[in-house]
Write a protein that holds these residues in place. Structure first.
Motif, mmCIF file in Angstrom:
data_model
loop_
_atom_site.group_PDB
_atom_site.id
_atom_site.type_symbol
_atom_site.label_atom_id
_atom_site.label_comp_id
_atom_site.label_asym_id
_atom_site.label_seq_id
_atom_site.Cartn_x
_atom_site.Cartn_y
_atom_site.Cartn_z
ATOM 1 N N ALA A 84 -1.972 -7.162 -2.036
ATOM 2 C CA ALA A 84 -3.136 -6.728 -1.260
ATOM 3 C C ALA A 84 -4.412 -7.151 -1.981
ATOM 4 N N PRO A 85 -5.477 -7.390 -1.241
ATOM 5 C CA PRO A 85 -6.740 -7.763 -1.883
ATOM 6 C C PRO A 85 -7.321 -6.593 -2.670
ATOM 7 N N MET A 136 0.849 -1.166 0.000
ATOM 8 C CA MET A 136 0.000 0.000 0.000
ATOM 9 C C MET A 136 0.893 1.226 0.000
ATOM 10 N N GLY A 137 0.303 2.382 -0.176
ATOM 11 C CA GLY A 137 1.086 3.593 -0.232
ATOM 12 C C GLY A 137 1.467 3.956 -1.652
ATOM 13 N N SER A 138 0.807 3.350 -2.637
ATOM 14 C CA SER A 138 1.158 3.580 -4.030
ATOM 15 C C SER A 138 0.371 4.713 -4.666
ATOM 16 N N ALA A 184 -8.236 -2.705 -1.477
ATOM 17 C CA ALA A 184 -7.379 -2.234 -0.386
ATOM 18 C C ALA A 184 -6.999 -0.767 -0.551
ATOM 19 N N GLU A 185 -7.121 -0.243 -1.747
ATOM 20 C CA GLU A 185 -6.816 1.171 -1.951
ATOM 21 C C GLU A 185 -7.764 2.070 -1.155
ATOM 22 N N TRP A 186 -8.958 1.573 -0.857
ATOM 23 C CA TRP A 186 -9.892 2.356 -0.042
ATOM 24 C C TRP A 186 -9.420 2.443 1.409
ATOM 25 N N ILE A 187 -8.710 1.433 1.878
ATOM 26 C CA ILE A 187 -8.112 1.506 3.215
ATOM 27 C C ILE A 187 -7.030 2.574 3.214
ATOM 28 N N VAL A 242 -13.217 -9.808 0.366
ATOM 29 C CA VAL A 242 -13.065 -10.689 1.515
ATOM 30 C C VAL A 242 -13.717 -12.023 1.196
ATOM 31 N N PRO A 243 -13.284 -13.103 1.773
ATOM 32 C CA PRO A 243 -12.237 -13.183 2.786
ATOM 33 C C PRO A 243 -10.843 -13.167 2.154
#
Length: 103
Positions: free
Chosen positions: A88-89, A1-3, A92-95, A40-41
């Motif tokens: 990442a699933p 993440m962080g991209s 995950a960009e929304w996280i 998920v899951p």
């Protein structure tokens, strides 16, 4: 993440909170897009133990939490504290957007 860059994150936050009035409604908007988009899951490691993330929820104290399990044990973990697997699933960009919004 962080991209994602600042402009991309701000655009995502704007999309999630377009009709929100105040911080509580912004949180609800971000929770909704995470819930709708996070695939998920999925499995990840928490303190060296593999857990399954089965969903997300809003906690009573106003945090978005991951609903994790390992066998019969269930635990909520703050989504900002949840290590993401590699890769990442989907969603995950929304996280990442929530992390940016929460400062």
């Amino acid at each position: 993440m962080g991209s994602l860059g600042k402009a991309e994150l701000e655009a995502m936050i704007d999309e999630a909170t377009v009709d929100a009035y105040g911080e509580a409604e912004e949180l609800t908007g971000l929770f909704t897009v995470i819930e709708e988009n996070l695939a998920v899951p999925f499995s990840t490691m928490v303190l060296g133990v593999e857990v399954t993330v089965r969903g997300v929820d809003l906690s009573r104290d106003g945090r978005i939490v991951a609903l994790c399990s390992r066998g019969p044990v269930r635990q909520e973990i703050g989504i900002l504290d949840l290590p993401m697997p590699t890769p990442a699933p989907d969603g995950a960009e929304w996280i990442e957007a929530y992390r940016y919004w929460s400062g």
